[in-house]
Design an enzyme around this catalytic site. Structure first.
Site, PDB file in Angstrom:
ATOM      1  CG  PHE A   1     -12.620 -27.542 -18.267  1.00 31.75           C
ATOM      2  CD1 PHE A   1     -13.381 -28.544 -17.669  1.00 31.75           C
ATOM      3  CD2 PHE A   1     -11.813 -26.759 -17.461  1.00 31.75           C
ATOM      4  CE1 PHE A   1     -13.335 -28.744 -16.284  1.00 31.75           C
ATOM      5  CE2 PHE A   1     -11.756 -26.953 -16.080  1.00 31.75           C
ATOM      6  CZ  PHE A   1     -12.519 -27.950 -15.493  1.00 31.75           C
TER       7      PHE A   1
ATOM      8  CD  GLU B   1     -13.561 -31.942 -22.768  1.00 31.61           C
ATOM      9  OE1 GLU B   1     -14.508 -32.521 -22.218  1.00 31.61           O
ATOM     10  OE2 GLU B   1     -13.394 -30.707 -22.723  1.00 31.61           O
TER      11      GLU B   1
ATOM     12  CD  GLN C   1     -17.627 -20.906 -26.431  1.00 29.81           C
ATOM     13  OE1 GLN C   1     -18.612 -20.310 -25.981  1.00 29.81           O
ATOM     14  NE2 GLN C   1     -16.723 -21.469 -25.650  1.00 29.81           N
TER      15      GLN C   1
ATOM     16  CB  CYS D   1     -36.259 -14.418 -26.039  1.00 31.31           C
ATOM     17  SG  CYS D   1     -35.187 -14.896 -27.416  1.00 31.31           S
TER      18      CYS D   1
ATOM     19  CB  CYS E   1     -21.579 -19.653 -20.010  1.00 31.54           C
ATOM     20  SG  CYS E   1     -21.747 -21.286 -19.250  1.00 31.54           S
TER      21      CYS E   1
END
EC number: 2.1.1.-
Length: 415
Positions: free
Chosen positions: A276, A296, A249, A75, A370
């Site tokens: 994808f 995919e 995810q 983090c 992302c």
């Protein structure tokens, strides 16, 4: 301050990597675990610095949620209060879009809760005192042995000692290796890598331990060592037996948010291409209302999707295609049958596919990413091809990190 000295500086902003940024006469330097406006003493090494002392703290500073923060490199931003942190994270998406000349509506950041990350990839190493299991120190290969993690689901953290027992049998001498734990509906799915060749004695001992500890599966480098229970995850109403190490995810709640955005935009689209598609995160939900062509390159992921489809009735037709979309994107002519396209590529984005899609007449597109930088590039390509970006929604799937998910919805040919 010279390039290798200690000294006092003032932090001006937070950079895209989550570090504090100070502007000096000879350039910017980056200081982890600091906040805008803070005055700090640092030890500098070229354009990076280590925080030595906090002289003036920001009013936005808060106590971190984890005892390992600043040691563990998992983090970057636990010390920042929620409101400014979320504004900054949304700005990562806004800034990337503006950098491509794209001025569109960006929704407020969708927050995600702590204790929801359903997969943890632990760094591990066997020592004389036992197995170290945790995450690497910030910008280091040193393993921080953890006892808690406020990002990860409790079902994984509660099993740290059991995971260390598994690690003790897997360990390749004193060298480092990886042990990933994924929460599934059948229990924890363990996937190891970097352990070298496992001998028969190791395999027997690991099999017995996995069964004793009630883990769903253990694999090494993709090879299943023992699988007492098929690890299952539902995507919509379809239970999918996920293959070892497949893409998921990061959190179930973020996945539900993304799926809701996808389905709302697709509406009554009759035929959808999901590019994808992975193990069917979106394709299987879409198939409840629309025919889907799922594309995919990962054969194991496609096989899992196909097995899921075969065991559920009431879906619209689902076809699958194994294809490397980086080398062979769906061409404009191949896109003719589809009313809508969904694409969720890796961090590199889908530039070649976006170039073909931009020339198509597909009415609706959903782009999921992302990586705001490659998303902005791909959206600019689509916009140049006549698509209208309706809205971009950032999602804080990667809590307290510098990463952010985003979902963009686009239309063409309708006002």
């Amino acid at each position: 301050m010279t390039s290798s000295k200690t000294g006092q500086i003032t932090i001006r902003s937070i950079g895209a990597g989550g570090d504090g940024v100070a502007n000096l006469p000879d350039g910017q330097i980056y200081v982890p675990f600091t906040l805008p406006g803070e005055v700090v003493n640092v030890a500098r090494d070229k354009n990076r610095a280590t925080l030595m002392a906090l002289l003036e703290a920001s009013p936005e500073r808060q106590n971190p949620a984890c005892r390992h923060f600043e040691d563990c490199g998992g983090c970057a931003l636990q010390h920042w209060q929620d409101e400014p942190y979320r504004l900054w994270k949304r700005e990562l998406v806004v800034g990337a879009l503006k950098g491509r000349g794209t001025d569109v509506e960006v929704a407020p950041l969708v927050a995600c809760n702590p204790h929801t990350r359903r997969r943890a990839v632990f760094a591990a190493r066997k020592t004389e005192k036992g197995v170290l299991l945790g995450f690497n120190r910030h910008q280091s290969h040193e393993i921080i042995d953890i006892v808690e993690c406020p990002v990860t689901v409790p079902e994984i953290i509660a099993r740290l000692d059991d995971l260390r027992e598994v690690g003790a049998l897997l360990a390749p001498g004193s060298g480092p290796f990886k042990l990933a734990a994924t929460l599934t509906e059948s229990g924890l799915d363990l996937a190891a890598s970097g352990c070298g060749k496992l001998n028969d004695e190791q395999r027997r001992a690991l099999t017995a331990l996995v069964i004793k500890k009630d883990f769903a599966r253990l694999s090494h480098e993709g090879e299943i060592i023992v699988e007492p229970k098929k690890p299952l995850i539902h995507f919509g109403k379809v239970p999918v037996p996920i293959p070892p190490g497949c893409f998921l995810q990061a959190t179930a709640e973020a996945e539900e948010t993304m799926a809701a955005l996808v389905l709302a935009h697709l509406g009554k689209a009759r035929r959808v291409a999901d590019l994808f598609c992975g193990v069917g995160t979106f394709a299987l939900r879409i198939a409840e209302k629309s025919a889907v062509h799922a594309v995919e390159n990962d054969a194991a992921a496609l096989a899992a999707l196909d097995r899921g489809v075969r065991h559920v009735q009431g879906l619209k037709p689902v076809s699958i295609e194994r294809r490397d979309l980086f080398r062979r994107p769906l061409m404009t002519k191949e896109l003719l049958p589809y009313n809508a396209v969904v694409f969720d590529p890796p961090r590199a984005g889908a530039e070649e596919q976006a170039l073909e899609l931009a020339k198509s007449k597909v009415e609706k597109v959903v782009a999921i990413s992302c990586n705001p930088v490659t998303l902005a590039r791909d959206l600019a390509i689509l916009q140049k091809g006549g698509y209208r970006i309706e809205r971009v929604t950032p999602i804080d799937q990667f809590l307290w990190s510098a990463h952010v998910e985003a979902v963009a919805v686009l239309t063409k040919g309708r006002q």
